[in-house]
Enzyme design. Structure first.
Site, PDB file in Angstrom:
ATOM      1  N   HIS A 190       0.823  -1.218   0.000  1.00 43.79           N
ATOM      2  CA  HIS A 190       0.000   0.000   0.000  1.00 43.79           C
ATOM      3  C   HIS A 190       0.850   1.258   0.000  1.00 43.79           C
ATOM      4  O   HIS A 190       0.349   2.339   0.305  1.00 43.79           O
ATOM      5  CB  HIS A 190      -0.936  -0.010   1.221  1.00 43.79           C
ATOM      6  CG  HIS A 190      -2.018  -1.041   1.101  1.00 43.79           C
ATOM      7  ND1 HIS A 190      -2.725  -1.505   2.184  1.00 43.79           N
ATOM      8  CD2 HIS A 190      -2.497  -1.712   0.031  1.00 43.79           C
ATOM      9  CE1 HIS A 190      -3.606  -2.406   1.781  1.00 43.79           C
ATOM     10  NE2 HIS A 190      -3.479  -2.559   0.485  1.00 43.79           N
TER      11      HIS A 190
ATOM     12  N   CYS B 161       6.982  20.610  -7.220  1.00 40.65           N
ATOM     13  CA  CYS B 161       7.530  19.245  -7.241  1.00 40.65           C
ATOM     14  C   CYS B 161       9.013  19.315  -7.621  1.00 40.65           C
ATOM     15  O   CYS B 161       9.362  19.909  -8.658  1.00 40.65           O
ATOM     16  CB  CYS B 161       6.763  18.427  -8.278  1.00 40.65           C
ATOM     17  SG  CYS B 161       7.503  16.798  -8.590  1.00 40.65           S
TER      18      CYS B 161
HETATM   19  C1  BV8 Z   1      -8.263  -2.294  -5.179  1.00 37.99           C
HETATM   20  C2  BV8 Z   1      -2.930   3.149   2.395  1.00 37.99           C
HETATM   21  C3  BV8 Z   1      -8.727  -2.741  -7.412  1.00 37.99           C
HETATM   22  C4  BV8 Z   1      -3.636   4.412   2.709  1.00 37.99           C
HETATM   23  C5  BV8 Z   1      -4.743   1.544   2.431  1.00 37.99           C
HETATM   24  C6  BV8 Z   1     -16.389  -4.075  -1.406  1.00 37.99           C
HETATM   25  C7  BV8 Z   1     -15.996  -5.357  -1.048  1.00 37.99           C
HETATM   26  C8  BV8 Z   1     -14.683  -5.764  -1.160  1.00 37.99           C
HETATM   27  C9  BV8 Z   1     -13.705  -4.882  -1.617  1.00 37.99           C
HETATM   28  C10 BV8 Z   1     -14.092  -3.621  -1.956  1.00 37.99           C
HETATM   29  C11 BV8 Z   1     -15.419  -3.197  -1.851  1.00 37.99           C
HETATM   30  N1  BV8 Z   1     -15.466  -1.915  -2.241  1.00 37.99           N
HETATM   31  C12 BV8 Z   1     -14.216  -1.507  -2.595  1.00 37.99           C
HETATM   32  C13 BV8 Z   1     -13.384  -2.525  -2.440  1.00 37.99           C
HETATM   33  C14 BV8 Z   1     -11.969  -2.546  -2.713  1.00 37.99           C
HETATM   34  C15 BV8 Z   1     -11.223  -1.816  -1.603  1.00 37.99           C
HETATM   35  C16 BV8 Z   1     -11.564  -2.383  -0.239  1.00 37.99           C
HETATM   36  O1  BV8 Z   1     -11.123  -3.453   0.121  1.00 37.99           O
HETATM   37  N2  BV8 Z   1     -12.398  -1.619   0.510  1.00 37.99           N
HETATM   38  C17 BV8 Z   1     -12.789  -2.065   1.826  1.00 37.99           C
HETATM   39  C18 BV8 Z   1     -12.957  -0.845   2.742  1.00 37.99           C
HETATM   40  C19 BV8 Z   1     -14.103  -2.836   1.705  1.00 37.99           C
HETATM   41  N3  BV8 Z   1      -9.815  -2.053  -1.857  1.00 37.99           N
HETATM   42  C20 BV8 Z   1      -9.142  -1.205  -2.634  1.00 37.99           C
HETATM   43  O2  BV8 Z   1      -9.608  -0.201  -3.101  1.00 37.99           O
HETATM   44  C21 BV8 Z   1      -7.729  -1.624  -2.955  1.00 37.99           C
HETATM   45  N4  BV8 Z   1      -7.548  -1.553  -4.369  1.00 37.99           N
HETATM   46  O3  BV8 Z   1      -9.106  -3.076  -4.838  1.00 37.99           O
HETATM   47  O4  BV8 Z   1      -7.948  -2.057  -6.458  1.00 37.99           O
HETATM   48  C22 BV8 Z   1      -8.285  -2.319  -8.732  1.00 37.99           C
HETATM   49  C23 BV8 Z   1      -8.306  -3.237  -9.730  1.00 37.99           C
HETATM   50  C24 BV8 Z   1      -7.885  -2.863 -10.958  1.00 37.99           C
HETATM   51  C25 BV8 Z   1      -7.443  -1.573 -11.173  1.00 37.99           C
HETATM   52  C26 BV8 Z   1      -7.420  -0.654 -10.146  1.00 37.99           C
HETATM   53  C27 BV8 Z   1      -7.847  -1.013  -8.907  1.00 37.99           C
HETATM   54  C28 BV8 Z   1      -6.712  -0.697  -2.341  1.00 37.99           C
HETATM   55  C29 BV8 Z   1      -6.772  -0.799  -0.856  1.00 37.99           C
HETATM   56  C30 BV8 Z   1      -5.616  -0.006  -0.263  1.00 37.99           C
HETATM   57  C31 BV8 Z   1      -6.155   1.186   0.473  1.00 37.99           C
HETATM   58  N5  BV8 Z   1      -5.052   1.819   1.199  1.00 37.99           N
HETATM   59  N6  BV8 Z   1      -3.670   2.082   3.032  1.00 37.99           N
HETATM   60  C32 BV8 Z   1      -3.410   4.806   4.126  1.00 37.99           C
HETATM   61  O5  BV8 Z   1      -2.856   4.024   4.914  1.00 37.99           O
HETATM   62  O6  BV8 Z   1      -3.802   5.940   4.441  1.00 37.99           O
HETATM   63  S1  BV8 Z   1      -5.687   0.449   3.284  1.00 37.99           S
HETATM   64  C33 BV8 Z   1      -5.478   0.810   4.937  1.00 37.99           C
HETATM   65  O7  BV8 Z   1      -6.567   0.270   5.635  1.00 37.99           O
HETATM   66  C34 BV8 Z   1      -4.297   0.147   5.519  1.00 37.99           C
HETATM   67  O8  BV8 Z   1      -3.202   0.105   4.674  1.00 37.99           O
HETATM   68  C35 BV8 Z   1      -4.797  -1.212   5.846  1.00 37.99           C
HETATM   69  O9  BV8 Z   1      -4.600  -2.073   4.775  1.00 37.99           O
HETATM   70  C36 BV8 Z   1      -6.266  -1.001   5.995  1.00 37.99           C
HETATM   71  C37 BV8 Z   1      -6.626  -1.196   7.425  1.00 37.99           C
HETATM   72  O10 BV8 Z   1      -6.482  -2.562   7.614  1.00 37.99           O
HETATM   73  P1  BV8 Z   1      -5.634  -3.172   8.810  1.00 37.99           P
HETATM   74  O11 BV8 Z   1      -4.192  -3.022   8.516  1.00 37.99           O
HETATM   75  O12 BV8 Z   1      -6.178  -4.520   8.986  1.00 37.99           O
HETATM   76  O13 BV8 Z   1      -5.931  -2.257  10.042  1.00 37.99           O
HETATM   77  P2  BV8 Z   1      -7.206  -2.312  10.963  1.00 37.99           P
HETATM   78  O14 BV8 Z   1      -7.140  -1.150  11.872  1.00 37.99           O
HETATM   79  O15 BV8 Z   1      -8.429  -2.520  10.094  1.00 37.99           O
HETATM   80  O16 BV8 Z   1      -7.030  -3.664  11.814  1.00 37.99           O
HETATM   81  C38 BV8 Z   1      -5.982  -3.752  12.755  1.00 37.99           C
HETATM   82  C39 BV8 Z   1      -6.072  -5.129  13.372  1.00 37.99           C
HETATM   83  O17 BV8 Z   1      -5.004  -5.250  14.303  1.00 37.99           O
HETATM   84  C40 BV8 Z   1      -7.364  -5.346  14.153  1.00 37.99           C
HETATM   85  O18 BV8 Z   1      -7.910  -6.589  13.780  1.00 37.99           O
HETATM   86  C41 BV8 Z   1      -6.919  -5.370  15.618  1.00 37.99           C
HETATM   87  O19 BV8 Z   1      -7.650  -6.319  16.367  1.00 37.99           O
HETATM   88  C42 BV8 Z   1      -5.482  -5.808  15.499  1.00 37.99           C
HETATM   89  N7  BV8 Z   1      -4.613  -5.305  16.566  1.00 37.99           N
HETATM   90  C43 BV8 Z   1      -4.688  -4.101  17.199  1.00 37.99           C
HETATM   91  N8  BV8 Z   1      -3.694  -4.021  18.117  1.00 37.99           N
HETATM   92  C44 BV8 Z   1      -2.991  -5.186  18.046  1.00 37.99           C
HETATM   93  C45 BV8 Z   1      -3.573  -6.003  17.062  1.00 37.99           C
HETATM   94  N9  BV8 Z   1      -3.106  -7.234  16.781  1.00 37.99           N
HETATM   95  C46 BV8 Z   1      -2.042  -7.676  17.488  1.00 37.99           C
HETATM   96  N10 BV8 Z   1      -1.426  -6.949  18.445  1.00 37.99           N
HETATM   97  C47 BV8 Z   1      -1.871  -5.717  18.749  1.00 37.99           C
HETATM   98  N11 BV8 Z   1      -1.252  -4.991  19.710  1.00 37.99           N
END
Ligand code: BV8
Length: 229
Positions: A109, A136
């Site tokens: 990402h 830039c």
């Molecule tokens: C794409 C950079 C296609 C930016 C990020 C409907 C259904 C399915 C998919 C989609 C949909 N609608 C849209 C989509 C696709 C979309 C998507 O998945 N949306 C989601 C919201 C449904 N995905 C995309 O758009 C991706 N691209 O699909 O492209 C395509 C195809 C062809 C041509 C062009 C395009 C791109 C996704 C990337 C987005 N950018 N990051 C930024 O950071 O600002 S995503 C961002 O959010 C992060 O990078 C990370 O990936 C995500 C958050 O996820 P996690 O890392 O899991 O973090 P989270 O807080 O959710 O969870 C933390 C976990 O840690 C928890 O479970 C917690 O319990 C645990 N935890 C906490 N503390 C601890 C711990 N575990 C252990 N120890 C601890 N101490």
């Protein structure tokens, strides 16, 4: 021990280093949904707001308080112990894995400490705020430099390399991710399909829990060194 190990990390592995996860903030930043800020449309509509979203996180990451934790360090030791057999894929845009010593690393990402020239695609290290008025350094155009970060709706980086690694791995370990964001959340299926053993290490059951052969719930700094050392 497995021949080829693929590890996927998410925001949870950096939580104990003091970097907020997306869920901890209920997916909100200053009352904006992250999905609404981390998009090309938002950047086009309101570049200052989006740049500020990343400037705030970059400043925090560059502060002395933020350091790699025991989980990052354990993964770096694993790579040293098994040269050429460990690939670390992170969804995180922080630099804590490389600061812990991980080298075979894919930032699918993007990276918070890099900027991208929208004219040439060229990348450069940045350690300061980006603003729409800033010319830039690569093309001279004001406001051209964007964070080198993959936004929602954009294609994650190095996906071919990632799918090749998933096709040949025999151990897939997911650490600190809620399994909400695709395509990363679907990697466990790819690994299963190719016969790998799959493990989830997370604070709580993720959205993809049932896809994993094995899971342990707790703090990454407890679980990861235990599994790795
Ligand atoms: C794409 C950079 C296609 C930016 C990020 C409907 C259904 C399915 C998919 C989609 C949909 N609608 C849209 C989509 C696709 C979309 C998507 O998945 N949306 C989601 C919201 C449904 N995905 C995309 O758009 C991706 N691209 O699909 O492209 C395509 C195809 C062809 C041509 C062009 C395009 C791109 C996704 C990337 C987005 N950018 N990051 C930024 O950071 O600002 S995503 C961002 O959010 C992060 O990078 C990370 O990936 C995500 C958050 O996820 P996690 O890392 O899991 O973090 P989270 O807080 O959710 O969870 C933390 C976990 O840690 C928890 O479970 C917690 O319990 C645990 N935890 C906490 N503390 C601890 C711990 N575990 C252990 N120890 C601890 N101490």
């Amino acid at each position: 021990m497995a021949e080829n190990i693929v590890i996927l990390t998410g925001a949870g592995i950096s939580a104990e280093s003091g970097i907020k996860t997306f869920r901890a903030s209920d997916g909100l930043w200053e009352n904006h949904r992250v999905e609404d800020v981390a998009t090309p449309e938002a950047f086009f509509r309101n570049p200052l707001m989006v740049q500020q979203f990343y400037n705030t996180r970059r400043e925090q990451l560059l502060s002395a308080a933020i350091k790699p934790n025991a989980a990052h360090q354990a993964l770096a030791r694993l790579e040293t112990a098994w040269p050429g057999q460990v690939l670390l894929i992170t969804q995180n845009i922080d630099n804590l894995h490389e600061r812990a010593g991980s080298r075979n690393l894919i930032h699918m990402h993007g990276e918070l400490l890099k900027g991208r020239c929208q004219t040439s695609g060229g990348l450069l290290e940045i350690d300061h705020d980006l603003t729409p008025a800033l010319p830039c350094p690569l093309c001279g155009k004001p406001g051209c430099l964007r964070p080198h970060v993959v936004w929602f709706g954009e294609m994650p980086l190095q996906m071919e390399t990632i799918y090749q690694a998933l096709a040949r791995c025999d151990l897939f370990i997911s650490i600190g991710t809620s399994g909400n964001v695709y395509p990363a959340a679907g990697f466990v299926e790819e690994a299963n399909r190719h016969g790998a053993h799959t493990i989830e290490l997370n604070l709580e059951p993720s959205q993809r829990l049932t896809a994993f052969a094995e899971h342990r719930h707790g703090l990454a700094t407890d679980l990861v060194p235990h599994y790795v050392d």
